[in-house]
Design an enzyme around this catalytic site. Structure first.
Site, short mmCIF file in Angstrom:
data_model
loop_
_atom_site.label_atom_id
_atom_site.label_comp_id
_atom_site.label_asym_id
_atom_site.label_seq_id
_atom_site.Cartn_x
_atom_site.Cartn_y
_atom_site.Cartn_z
N LEU A 1 32.24 40.40 40.39
CA LEU A 1 31.32 41.39 39.82
C LEU A 1 32.08 42.50 39.09
O LEU A 1 33.30 42.65 39.27
CB LEU A 1 30.47 42.00 40.94
CG LEU A 1 29.61 40.99 41.71
CD1 LEU A 1 28.90 41.65 42.89
CD2 LEU A 1 28.58 40.34 40.78
N PRO A 2 31.38 43.30 38.29
CA PRO A 2 32.10 44.29 37.47
C PRO A 2 32.86 45.36 38.28
O PRO A 2 34.03 45.61 38.00
CB PRO A 2 30.98 44.94 36.64
CG PRO A 2 29.90 43.92 36.58
CD PRO A 2 29.97 43.18 37.89
N THR B 1 37.62 43.24 40.58
CA THR B 1 38.63 44.32 40.64
C THR B 1 37.89 45.60 41.00
O THR B 1 37.10 46.11 40.19
CB THR B 1 39.33 44.49 39.28
OG1 THR B 1 39.94 43.26 38.91
CG2 THR B 1 40.40 45.58 39.37
N LYS C 1 46.67 44.88 42.62
CA LYS C 1 46.04 44.72 41.30
C LYS C 1 46.10 46.03 40.51
O LYS C 1 46.39 46.04 39.30
CB LYS C 1 44.59 44.26 41.50
CG LYS C 1 43.73 44.18 40.25
CD LYS C 1 44.12 43.05 39.34
CE LYS C 1 43.23 43.04 38.09
NZ LYS C 1 43.73 42.16 37.05
N LYS D 1 38.68 51.11 33.22
CA LYS D 1 38.19 51.11 34.61
C LYS D 1 39.36 50.94 35.58
O LYS D 1 39.49 51.68 36.56
CB LYS D 1 37.19 49.95 34.81
CG LYS D 1 36.65 49.86 36.22
CD LYS D 1 35.98 48.51 36.53
CE LYS D 1 36.99 47.46 36.87
NZ LYS D 1 36.45 46.25 37.49
#
Ligand code: NAD
Length: 296
Positions: free
Chosen positions: A65-66, A97, A172, A247
């Site tokens: 998902l976003p 992420t 990440k 983001k």
């Protein structure tokens, strides 16, 4: 072969789900976009009517998902939280992420109900998702990691156990902050060379064989026309969007604040991507940061 509920079938999740099908797993696919679901169904998946439908009875639930708000809503705080329906022996793998704190919060809430939730964000972009060569960075216990690995290997080439819950997201954030610095630095050097009359292809080759060599020069040159098959040679279409990099840099800044880690280079890269995004470039590939230097 396992039954896998897959939620979030976008640029990354769609091809990942298809690779699970190719490996022989049964995939129950759900996305808010019907077209995304139909694409996976056309490759052999079955359409789930809702996220609850996809997760119910599944051996594994995978989400792509976003952002953190979507993950928290899906599992914990939404109208129909999946933690209420997932089987006790199922393993939830979130590959979105997101911030490590949200991953740890959802994992702790799952553990309270006897359910396993691990973070397993990826690197490798849409190309890696299609080719099944993603790198997974996993935050999980040893037991959870052992259980997840064969499934992750259907979608990726390098599966790393970064540490306990949240560690995958931390890895990440570190990686993408570094990537943004590398891409901005590479663009900066190439632009300076070009402004002083150098051919960017020649300069790229010189730096590749010298101490400035890096991933952007090797496989993702930001100057249009230097390298075939990369976003810079396709009007910066496809690839990894500026919006997503911005983001991820926000997640890195949060992490630096929480851990009191100085990130002056990461902060500078975030400012550059923020400026570039504010000029309407959010939908372009992140190597388009080169344009910011050219326009200055
Ligand atoms: P995307 O926007 O293409 O896909 C996200 C999908 O999630 C969309 O299809 C959307 O409809 C769906 N969705 C949103 N909320 C939902 C919900 N509640 N229930 C069901 N479906 C829902 O994004 P993407 O490029 O696939 O990226 C997904 C994640 O992977 C992001 O966290 C991103 O940062 C990360 N990521 C992306 C790349 C990349 O190159 N695109 C690389 C590495 C990691």
């Amino acid at each position: 072969m396992a039954t896998i509920g897959f939620i979030g079938l976008g640029n990354m999740g769609g091809p990942m789900a298809i690779n699970l099908l190719k490996a022989g797993h049964e995939v129950k696919a759900f996305d808010l976009s019907q077209a995304a679901v139909e694409h996976v169904v056309s490759e052999g998946g079955s359409a789930a009517a809702s996220a609850v439908d996809a997760a119910t009875g599944a051996d594994f639930v995978i989400s792509m998902l976003p952002a953190g708000v979507h993950v928290q809503g899906l599992y914990l705080t939404g109208e129909a939280p999946l933690l209420d329906v997932v089987s006790d022996n199922a393993l939830i793998i979130d590959s979105s992420t997101i911030d490590a704190a949200t991953a740890q919060r959802v994992s702790a809430a799952a553990a309270e109900r006897g359910i396993s939730f691990i973070d397993a964000p990826v690197s490798g972009g849409v190309g890696g998702a299609i080719a099944g060569t993603l790198a997974f960075m996993v935050g999980a216990t040893d037991e959870q990691f052992t259980k997840a690995k064969p499934v992750l290997e259907c979608m990726g080439k390098n599966i790393f156990h970064a540490g306990q819950s949240g560690a995958g997201q931390i890895a990440k954030a570190c990686n993408n902050m570094m990537l943004s610095i590398l891409m901005a630095g590479t663009s900066e050097a190439l632009n300076m060379g070009m402004k002083n009359g150098l051919d960017p292809a020649v300069l790229s080759e010189i730096m590749k064989q010298s101490s400035g060599n890096n991933w952007a020069l090797q496989v993702y040159n930001p100057v249009p026309g230097v390298m075939a098959g990369v976003p810079s040679s396709n009007n910066y279409q496809g690839g990894f969007q500026v919006d997503l990099m911005f983001k991820d840099l926000g997640l890195a800044m949060e992490l630096s604040q929480q851990s009191n880690s100085p990130v002056p280079m990461g902060s500078a890269a975030r400012s550059l991507f923020s400026l570039h995004k504010s000029k309407g470039n959010g939908g372009l590939d992140f190597s388009s940061i080169f344009k910011l230097y050219q326009e200055s």
